[in-house]
Every structure is written in structure tokens, then in C-alpha cells.
Design a protein around this motif. Sequence first.
Motif, PDB file in Angstrom:
ATOM      1  N   ALA A 120      -9.116 -87.465-104.744  1.00 20.48           N
ATOM      2  CA  ALA A 120      -9.113 -85.898-105.206  1.00 20.48           C
ATOM      3  C   ALA A 120      -8.700 -85.747-106.436  1.00 20.48           C
ATOM      4  O   ALA A 120      -7.947 -86.512-106.944  1.00 20.48           O
ATOM      5  N   HIS A 152      -7.337 -82.963-109.414  1.00 25.69           N
ATOM      6  CA  HIS A 152      -6.209 -81.817-109.551  1.00 25.69           C
ATOM      7  C   HIS A 152      -6.549 -81.092-110.967  1.00 25.69           C
ATOM      8  O   HIS A 152      -5.852 -80.214-111.030  1.00 25.69           O
ATOM      9  N   SER A 153      -7.348 -81.754-111.712  1.00 26.28           N
ATOM     10  CA  SER A 153      -7.454 -81.064-113.220  1.00 26.28           C
ATOM     11  C   SER A 153      -9.024 -81.139-113.497  1.00 26.28           C
ATOM     12  O   SER A 153      -9.616 -82.095-113.236  1.00 26.28           O
ATOM     13  N   SER A 154      -9.579 -80.039-114.079  1.00 22.48           N
ATOM     14  CA  SER A 154     -10.694 -79.829-114.384  1.00 22.48           C
ATOM     15  C   SER A 154     -11.071 -80.874-115.668  1.00 22.48           C
ATOM     16  O   SER A 154     -12.164 -81.448-115.629  1.00 22.48           O
ATOM     17  N   TRP A 170     -11.702 -84.384-113.812  1.00 23.59           N
ATOM     18  CA  TRP A 170     -13.000 -84.266-113.025  1.00 23.59           C
ATOM     19  C   TRP A 170     -14.194 -84.225-113.999  1.00 23.59           C
ATOM     20  O   TRP A 170     -15.009 -85.285-113.883  1.00 23.59           O
ATOM     21  N   SER A 202      -6.916 -75.542 -98.722  1.00 22.27           N
ATOM     22  CA  SER A 202      -6.072 -75.871 -97.582  1.00 22.27           C
ATOM     23  C   SER A 202      -5.764 -74.815 -96.585  1.00 22.27           C
ATOM     24  O   SER A 202      -5.516 -75.389 -95.213  1.00 22.27           O
ATOM     25  N   ILE A 207     -12.449 -81.799-104.072  1.00 20.18           N
ATOM     26  CA  ILE A 207     -12.082 -80.793-104.770  1.00 20.18           C
ATOM     27  C   ILE A 207     -11.378 -79.533-104.138  1.00 20.18           C
ATOM     28  O   ILE A 207     -12.437 -79.101-103.357  1.00 20.18           O
ATOM     29  N   ASP A 208     -10.517 -79.306-104.189  1.00 23.74           N
ATOM     30  CA  ASP A 208      -9.899 -78.090-103.752  1.00 23.74           C
ATOM     31  C   ASP A 208     -10.154 -76.750-104.516  1.00 23.74           C
ATOM     32  O   ASP A 208      -9.878 -76.910-105.757  1.00 23.74           O
ATOM     33  N   GLU A 222      -7.653 -75.007-106.496  1.00 26.47           N
ATOM     34  CA  GLU A 222      -7.221 -75.651-107.546  1.00 26.47           C
ATOM     35  C   GLU A 222      -8.147 -75.498-108.828  1.00 26.47           C
ATOM     36  O   GLU A 222      -7.917 -75.367-110.030  1.00 26.47           O
ATOM     37  N   LEU A 223      -9.451 -75.825-108.379  1.00 21.79           N
ATOM     38  CA  LEU A 223     -10.518 -76.012-109.340  1.00 21.79           C
ATOM     39  C   LEU A 223     -11.477 -75.054-109.244  1.00 21.79           C
ATOM     40  O   LEU A 223     -12.523 -75.381-108.931  1.00 21.79           O
TER      41      LEU A 223
END
Length: 166
Positions: A62, A64-66, A69, A90, A117-118, A121-122
Amino acid sequence: MSSYYRRELPIQSKPIIHTPAYYKSPATQWSEFRQEPVNHYNRSNAVAAISSHTANTNRVVAFHSSACWRNHFHASQMSDKLIVIYFTASWCSPCRFMAPVLDEYAAHYIDVEFNKIDVDELFSISQEFGVQTLPAFLFIKRGKEIDRVTGARREELQRKIEKHRA
């Protein structure tokens, strides 16, 4: 008074939670657990058992930051390995349905890389790939999108993984 009567009290204020100075986060506790031998007589077996457990359960990575990624994506563009990017949220119930399915496929297809990727968040990353429906599964090879599955379609996802992984 009726037996169905229930008194509800309004919440006056949020509860105050004090965190003691000696509190350790779950990540810190886990790393300390991994450093401690479980069996003092045979440390190598204990470490091997812990490593094999973490390797088998954490195959879906997973982000959580671009920035993380983008670094990972640019590094993976040189590889011929199939990458499956799972776009989720979610609040999405089909996404929650597909999460254990993806974990199962990740454990089965060890030659395929699974990323998660959520979109909350992104959001910018989901826009770059043109994701408009959740859950979305993108198949990437050498930095190019070769296929896509949208929705909670377990069998179609498995067929496309088997088709593109070779």
C-alpha cells in the motif's frame, strides 16, 4: 413508561486521551519483536519463522504518499514484471469485498507485483491513471497500461492476471 423507551444522552465533549511518554507505536513494538529471539536455543529458526510469516502476509504493498509511489513506479518501469495496481477506498463496499481476494491472488501469483492505492489519500495518482470506477485494477508492464478490470469481478481479474503475467 414503555419498555421500548431508551434514554440517550448527548455527548458533551470529546474524551481526552492521554498517551504516556513510554507508549510505543505498533510498528515500533513489531520491530522490537522481530529483533528478539523467540527460541533462545535456536535463533535462526525463530527469525526464519517470523520472516516467512511477514513475507507471506504482506504481498500487497500500500502506498500513502505520492512521492513514494512515483519513485516506485519509475523504478519498476525497467522491469518486465507484471504490476497490478488496486485502486480502492475505505468507504467502498465492493473494494472491501475484493481486498481478501487480492491478498489470495498475491499469495498465489508470486511473480506478479500487487500495489494498493487509496483514492482518497492519493487522488492525483488516480486522476493520472483515469480511474473513475471503484474498485479498479490496472495491469502495467514496463510503465505502460496493458489492461484494466473495473468492479468486483473476481474471475475476470484472475483470467487477466494469468493472461498477462507470462
